[in-house]
Design a protein around this motif. Structure first.
Motif, PDB file in Angstrom:
ATOM      1  N   LEU A  63      58.227  59.192  15.995  1.00 42.14           N
ATOM      2  CA  LEU A  63      58.742  58.192  15.054  1.00 42.14           C
ATOM      3  C   LEU A  63      58.606  58.611  13.690  1.00 42.14           C
ATOM      4  O   LEU A  63      59.531  58.331  12.959  1.00 42.14           O
ATOM      5  N   ARG A  64      57.470  59.119  13.430  1.00 48.69           N
ATOM      6  CA  ARG A  64      57.117  59.717  11.907  1.00 48.69           C
ATOM      7  C   ARG A  64      58.154  60.698  11.659  1.00 48.69           C
ATOM      8  O   ARG A  64      58.659  60.848  10.601  1.00 48.69           O
ATOM      9  N   THR A  65      58.393  61.664  12.847  1.00 44.69           N
ATOM     10  CA  THR A  65      59.341  62.822  12.428  1.00 44.69           C
ATOM     11  C   THR A  65      60.767  62.104  12.248  1.00 44.69           C
ATOM     12  O   THR A  65      61.350  62.684  11.251  1.00 44.69           O
ATOM     13  N   LEU A  66      61.103  61.369  13.130  1.00 48.18           N
ATOM     14  CA  LEU A  66      62.484  60.636  12.732  1.00 48.18           C
ATOM     15  C   LEU A  66      62.500  59.986  11.410  1.00 48.18           C
ATOM     16  O   LEU A  66      63.475  60.072  10.801  1.00 48.18           O
ATOM     17  N   SER A  67      61.596  59.369  11.161  1.00 46.54           N
ATOM     18  CA  SER A  67      61.517  58.653   9.766  1.00 46.54           C
ATOM     19  C   SER A  67      61.700  59.496   8.429  1.00 46.54           C
ATOM     20  O   SER A  67      62.008  59.423   7.722  1.00 46.54           O
ATOM     21  N   ILE A  68      60.954  60.758   8.638  1.00 50.44           N
ATOM     22  CA  ILE A  68      60.900  61.778   7.705  1.00 50.44           C
ATOM     23  C   ILE A  68      62.309  62.333   7.568  1.00 50.44           C
ATOM     24  O   ILE A  68      62.741  62.416   6.327  1.00 50.44           O
ATOM     25  N   VAL A  84      64.987  63.131  22.735  1.00 49.88           N
ATOM     26  CA  VAL A  84      65.502  64.186  22.186  1.00 49.88           C
ATOM     27  C   VAL A  84      66.961  63.873  21.755  1.00 49.88           C
ATOM     28  O   VAL A  84      67.514  63.857  20.613  1.00 49.88           O
ATOM     29  N   ARG A  85      67.560  63.226  22.888  1.00 49.37           N
ATOM     30  CA  ARG A  85      68.998  62.759  22.820  1.00 49.37           C
ATOM     31  C   ARG A  85      68.800  61.614  21.959  1.00 49.37           C
ATOM     32  O   ARG A  85      70.060  61.457  21.170  1.00 49.37           O
ATOM     33  N   TYR A  86      68.037  60.751  21.935  1.00 44.97           N
ATOM     34  CA  TYR A  86      68.056  59.553  20.899  1.00 44.97           C
ATOM     35  C   TYR A  86      68.017  60.068  19.483  1.00 44.97           C
ATOM     36  O   TYR A  86      68.785  59.659  18.615  1.00 44.97           O
ATOM     37  N   GLN A  87      67.154  61.275  19.179  1.00 43.34           N
ATOM     38  CA  GLN A  87      67.277  61.749  17.605  1.00 43.34           C
ATOM     39  C   GLN A  87      68.432  62.258  17.392  1.00 43.34           C
ATOM     40  O   GLN A  87      68.967  62.222  16.475  1.00 43.34           O
TER      41      GLN A  87
END
Length: 161
Positions: A11-16, A87-90
């Motif tokens: 979640l931190r990576t996706l938020s960045i 990964v697919r969600y990202q």
């Protein structure tokens, strides 16, 4: 040393990624606004095609982004591992983000060309919508098809997946 993936780190990576994408139109819009000496807001329905194109592209970006996002998520098989689902969600999320970011940049560039604050206003609305797309654990849990085991992982987001 290989670090284990946790829901919190994902979640931190996706938020960045989310924050990085939205900062472009915000920074460029602010720089252009403060650099412009004669900006005005004009709601003229003249032959300026940008007056029609920018809002239509913005609405289309939101609509198509939501459509593709739902389509990507609907095609995630339930038998995939949680990591593969994430990964697919990202991928789905980044696609949705890009389809809001591009019209926001278009509005900023239209402002740069015309000095009409209307275009910056359209970009600001798109930025606010983009901010509402901020990734959350509850959003992940709601949008992914999770098994019971995967749902239990969401209750302990700091444990390795």
């Amino acid at each position: 040393m290989k670090q284990n993936l946790t829901l919190t780190s994902y979640l931190r990576t996706l938020s960045i990624i989310h924050t990085s994408l939205i900062m472009g139109p915000i920074i460029l819009g602010a720089l252009l606004y403060f650099d412009t000496t004669k900006e005005s807001i004009r709601f003229s329905f003249d032959l300026n095609t940008l007056f029609y194109v920018v809002p239509i592209v913005g609405l289309a970006g939101i609509f198509i982004g939501n459509l593709l996002y739902r389509n990507f998520l609907a095609r995630i098989p339930t038998n995939l591992s949680l990591k593969q689902k994430l990964v697919r969600y990202q991928t789905a999320s980044i696609t949705k983000y890009a389809l809001v970011e591009v019209p926001a940049f278009l509005g900023v560039f239209a402002f740069m060309i015309t000095h009409n604050l209307f275009f910056l206003l359209v970009s600001a609305v798109l930025v606010l919508y983009f901010i509402s797309l901020r990734p959350t654990i509850s959003g992940l849990a709601k949008n992914l098809k999770l098994t019971r085991l995967e749902k239990s992982i969401f209750e302990r987001p700091d444990e390795p997946i």
